[in-house]
Design an enzyme around this catalytic site. Sequence first.
Site, PDB file in Angstrom:
ATOM      1  N   ARG A 215      27.275  -1.179  16.542  1.00  0.00           N
ATOM      2  CA  ARG A 215      26.362  -1.905  15.329  1.00  0.00           C
ATOM      3  C   ARG A 215      25.237  -1.113  15.076  1.00  0.00           C
ATOM      4  NH1 ARG A 215      30.454  -4.416  15.001  1.00  0.00           N
ATOM      5  NH2 ARG A 215      30.801  -6.657  14.508  1.00  0.00           N
TER       6      ARG A 215
ATOM      7  N   CYS B 245      26.091 -12.402  12.843  1.00  0.00           N
ATOM      8  CA  CYS B 245      25.801 -12.743  13.961  1.00  0.00           C
ATOM      9  C   CYS B 245      24.442 -12.199  14.100  1.00  0.00           C
ATOM     10  CB  CYS B 245      26.758 -11.766  14.925  1.00  0.00           C
ATOM     11  SG  CYS B 245      28.249 -12.573  15.134  1.00  0.00           S
TER      12      CYS B 245
HETATM   13  P1  FAD Z   1      21.023  -5.227   4.146  1.00  0.00           P
HETATM   14  O1  FAD Z   1      20.791  -6.481   5.102  1.00  0.00           O
HETATM   15  O2  FAD Z   1      20.557  -5.225   2.709  1.00  0.00           O
HETATM   16  O3  FAD Z   1      20.110  -3.920   5.247  1.00  0.00           O
HETATM   17  C1  FAD Z   1      20.691  -3.982   6.372  1.00  0.00           C
HETATM   18  C2  FAD Z   1      20.076  -2.562   6.856  1.00  0.00           C
HETATM   19  O4  FAD Z   1      20.603  -1.477   6.016  1.00  0.00           O
HETATM   20  C3  FAD Z   1      18.471  -2.522   6.435  1.00  0.00           C
HETATM   21  O5  FAD Z   1      17.886  -1.685   7.388  1.00  0.00           O
HETATM   22  C4  FAD Z   1      18.444  -1.658   5.122  1.00  0.00           C
HETATM   23  O6  FAD Z   1      17.256  -0.844   5.044  1.00  0.00           O
HETATM   24  C5  FAD Z   1      19.603  -0.639   5.312  1.00  0.00           C
HETATM   25  N1  FAD Z   1      20.200  -0.179   4.068  1.00  0.00           N
HETATM   26  C6  FAD Z   1      20.751  -0.871   3.287  1.00  0.00           C
HETATM   27  N2  FAD Z   1      21.201  -0.201   2.246  1.00  0.00           N
HETATM   28  C7  FAD Z   1      20.908   1.121   2.556  1.00  0.00           C
HETATM   29  C8  FAD Z   1      21.127   2.395   1.804  1.00  0.00           C
HETATM   30  N3  FAD Z   1      21.674   2.670   0.859  1.00  0.00           N
HETATM   31  N4  FAD Z   1      20.490   3.407   2.452  1.00  0.00           N
HETATM   32  C9  FAD Z   1      19.764   3.419   3.844  1.00  0.00           C
HETATM   33  N5  FAD Z   1      19.523   2.214   4.565  1.00  0.00           N
HETATM   34  C10 FAD Z   1      20.293   0.987   3.992  1.00  0.00           C
HETATM   35  N6  FAD Z   1      28.448  -7.285  10.002  1.00  0.00           N
HETATM   36  C11 FAD Z   1      29.450  -6.944  10.912  1.00  0.00           C
HETATM   37  O7  FAD Z   1      29.221  -5.673  11.199  1.00  0.00           O
HETATM   38  N7  FAD Z   1      30.642  -7.392  11.205  1.00  0.00           N
HETATM   39  C12 FAD Z   1      30.871  -8.802  10.485  1.00  0.00           C
HETATM   40  O8  FAD Z   1      32.123  -8.903  10.789  1.00  0.00           O
HETATM   41  C13 FAD Z   1      29.762  -9.405   9.773  1.00  0.00           C
HETATM   42  N8  FAD Z   1      29.911 -10.646   9.288  1.00  0.00           N
HETATM   43  C14 FAD Z   1      29.161 -11.058   8.521  1.00  0.00           C
HETATM   44  C15 FAD Z   1      29.216 -12.488   8.124  1.00  0.00           C
HETATM   45  C16 FAD Z   1      28.337 -13.002   7.442  1.00  0.00           C
HETATM   46  C17 FAD Z   1      28.634 -14.251   6.730  1.00  0.00           C
HETATM   47  C18 FAD Z   1      27.134 -12.381   7.166  1.00  0.00           C
HETATM   48  C19 FAD Z   1      26.156 -13.164   6.234  1.00  0.00           C
HETATM   49  C20 FAD Z   1      27.025 -11.118   7.628  1.00  0.00           C
HETATM   50  C21 FAD Z   1      27.779 -10.628   8.550  1.00  0.00           C
HETATM   51  N9  FAD Z   1      27.827  -9.199   8.907  1.00  0.00           N
HETATM   52  C22 FAD Z   1      28.643  -8.529   9.808  1.00  0.00           C
HETATM   53  C23 FAD Z   1      26.217  -8.523   8.536  1.00  0.00           C
HETATM   54  C24 FAD Z   1      26.169  -7.759   7.414  1.00  0.00           C
HETATM   55  O9  FAD Z   1      27.176  -8.323   6.484  1.00  0.00           O
HETATM   56  C25 FAD Z   1      26.420  -6.140   7.607  1.00  0.00           C
HETATM   57  O10 FAD Z   1      25.692  -5.591   8.571  1.00  0.00           O
HETATM   58  C26 FAD Z   1      26.338  -5.233   6.330  1.00  0.00           C
HETATM   59  O11 FAD Z   1      26.886  -4.339   6.490  1.00  0.00           O
HETATM   60  C27 FAD Z   1      24.939  -5.307   5.987  1.00  0.00           C
HETATM   61  O12 FAD Z   1      24.971  -4.709   4.667  1.00  0.00           O
HETATM   62  P2  FAD Z   1      23.968  -5.048   3.470  1.00  0.00           P
HETATM   63  O13 FAD Z   1      24.089  -4.165   2.212  1.00  0.00           O
HETATM   64  O14 FAD Z   1      23.790  -6.399   3.159  1.00  0.00           O
HETATM   65  O15 FAD Z   1      22.530  -4.392   3.989  1.00  0.00           O
HETATM   66  N1  EPU Z   2      32.857 -17.797  21.477  1.00  0.00           N
HETATM   67  C1  EPU Z   2      32.603 -19.167  22.365  1.00  0.00           C
HETATM   68  N2  EPU Z   2      31.716 -19.746  21.765  1.00  0.00           N
HETATM   69  C2  EPU Z   2      31.051 -19.328  20.328  1.00  0.00           C
HETATM   70  C3  EPU Z   2      31.441 -18.210  19.771  1.00  0.00           C
HETATM   71  C4  EPU Z   2      32.370 -17.425  20.389  1.00  0.00           C
HETATM   72  O1  EPU Z   2      32.914 -19.408  23.539  1.00  0.00           O
HETATM   73  O2  EPU Z   2      30.146 -20.150  19.868  1.00  0.00           O
HETATM   74  C5  EPU Z   2      33.897 -16.978  22.146  1.00  0.00           C
HETATM   75  C6  EPU Z   2      35.338 -17.019  21.415  1.00  0.00           C
HETATM   76  O3  EPU Z   2      36.068 -18.181  21.644  1.00  0.00           O
HETATM   77  C7  EPU Z   2      36.033 -15.873  22.133  1.00  0.00           C
HETATM   78  C8  EPU Z   2      34.615 -14.991  22.370  1.00  0.00           C
HETATM   79  O4  EPU Z   2      33.532 -15.726  22.255  1.00  0.00           O
HETATM   80  O5  EPU Z   2      36.656 -15.921  23.159  1.00  0.00           O
HETATM   81  C9  EPU Z   2      34.699 -13.829  20.995  1.00  0.00           C
HETATM   82  O6  EPU Z   2      34.302 -14.496  19.790  1.00  0.00           O
HETATM   83  P1  EPU Z   2      34.716 -13.889  18.398  1.00  0.00           P
HETATM   84  O7  EPU Z   2      36.051 -13.621  18.428  1.00  0.00           O
HETATM   85  O8  EPU Z   2      34.228 -14.986  17.332  1.00  0.00           O
HETATM   86  O9  EPU Z   2      33.884 -12.546  18.347  1.00  0.00           O
HETATM   87  P2  EPU Z   2      32.424 -12.083  18.233  1.00  0.00           P
HETATM   88  O10 EPU Z   2      32.021 -11.149  19.510  1.00  0.00           O
HETATM   89  O11 EPU Z   2      31.566 -13.409  18.468  1.00  0.00           O
HETATM   90  C10 EPU Z   2      32.490 -10.181  16.604  1.00  0.00           C
HETATM   91  C11 EPU Z   2      31.449  -9.814  15.869  1.00  0.00           C
HETATM   92  C12 EPU Z   2      31.581 -10.261  14.442  1.00  0.00           C
HETATM   93  C13 EPU Z   2      32.889 -10.079  13.987  1.00  0.00           C
HETATM   94  C14 EPU Z   2      34.108 -10.708  14.727  1.00  0.00           C
HETATM   95  C15 EPU Z   2      35.473 -10.347  14.338  1.00  0.00           C
HETATM   96  C16 EPU Z   2      29.402  -8.840  17.007  1.00  0.00           C
HETATM   97  C17 EPU Z   2      28.064  -9.576  17.479  1.00  0.00           C
HETATM   98  N3  EPU Z   2      30.155 -10.119  16.331  1.00  0.00           N
HETATM   99  O12 EPU Z   2      31.997 -11.775  16.818  1.00  0.00           O
HETATM  100  O13 EPU Z   2      30.528  -9.653  13.765  1.00  0.00           O
HETATM  101  O14 EPU Z   2      33.132 -10.750  12.629  1.00  0.00           O
HETATM  102  O15 EPU Z   2      33.882 -10.035  15.997  1.00  0.00           O
HETATM  103  O16 EPU Z   2      36.237 -10.442  14.995  1.00  0.00           O
HETATM  104  O17 EPU Z   2      29.672  -7.872  17.264  1.00  0.00           O
HETATM  105  C18 EPU Z   2      28.348  -9.550  12.700  1.00  0.00           C
HETATM  106  O18 EPU Z   2      28.111  -8.557  13.183  1.00  0.00           O
HETATM  107  O19 EPU Z   2      27.412 -10.054  12.185  1.00  0.00           O
HETATM  108  C19 EPU Z   2      29.468 -10.555  12.901  1.00  0.00           C
HETATM  109  C20 EPU Z   2      29.845 -11.723  12.362  1.00  0.00           C
END
Ligand code: FAD
Ligand code: EPU
Length: 280
Positions: free
Chosen positions: A154, A201
Amino acid sequence: MELKNLTTFHIGGRAKYFYEIKNIGELIDCLSLLKKKKIKYYVLGNGSNLLISDSGVKGAVIKLTGDFKKIMQKQNTLLVGSAVSVAKLITYGVSHNLSGLEFLWGIPGTIGGAIKTNAGTRDKSVAKIVKEIKIWKNGRQKILIKDEIGFSCRDSQITDDVIITEVKLALQKRDENVINKNLKSYMLKRKHQPRGFSAGCIFRNPPGMSAGELIDRAGLKGTEIGGAVISPIHANFILNNTGKAKARDVWKLIRLVGDTVKKIFNIRLELEIKLWGDFK
Ligand code: FAD
Ligand code: EPU
């Protein structure tokens, strides 16, 4: 400019200066002006991995648009502007029989932000599909191949003064049905994630563990400060349920979680989200 509505948390104060940049020429002019005036800048994608302080940011915020939202295809390779949303790329993939982006389903960011944060799921991250990126740093354009980006869990070694402008992605030709089937499996993984204003997260997963599970086992689900709450559905999400939470409420929750998990499990959780502005 009010930054609150430019983040998925719907939290944050003002930026002293705000530039919406449509092409490379404008970017060059903007960066040279900021350099001359010694103004620090931040690059904003879709604001989905950010907590911006209530007092905002003192410097400038740059948001790319226009030319930076273009998608070009050469066989199985996509050349895309860094401001293209991940959602738009996935839709493009489905309609052009290109597979490889499906695991990014549900990530509400831009591809530029996804690269800086090495976005993905538990088993795959964007590093897997990136060939090279084009960046601006110190007034010069540079191409970085995948190994020079320094991807880690990440994260990447892209520093905050670097602006990613273009991204080259390597995909594979696949039948639309296969792509849709892949998408469905990633959609299912999202079922246990909460809806509402958040930044996804909050903490990185410690190696081999789930931060959400640790916070859950610490009994913190549902804890509320101001308008911010630790999601009762997934403990690694903090929600701005009312739309009225302040950054200081979220920050207090973050500190409470960090301290409690350290005390109970002796594990120091690391922040996944980026902080802009002052946090004490
Ligand atoms: P921003 O939030 O705008 O910026 C994040 C960083 O990137 C900052 O440091 C910014 O300066 C930099 N940045 C942005 N654009 C550029 C650019 N063009 N050049 C240089 N730097 C730049 N993340 C996951 O990894 N997995 C998930 O499953 C996941 N699920 C999510 C679910 C929800 C509901 C939400 C709200 C977020 C989730 N995220 C997840 C987090 C987030 O969506 C990701 O990290 C995403 O890639 C951030 O992109 P952004 O364009 O919104 O970046
Ligand atoms: N769990 C709990 N309680 C909770 C949450 C999770 O017990 O409140 C347990 C689940 O039951 C499961 C384990 O924890 O056994 C892992 O949970 P999950 O599959 O939700 O995965 P996660 O590690 O919590 C990661 C990423 C998410 C991504 C999912 C997709 C990170 C920190 N989180 O979640 O990324 O969407 O996998 O599978 O890497 C993000 O980075 O913003 C983000 C949402």
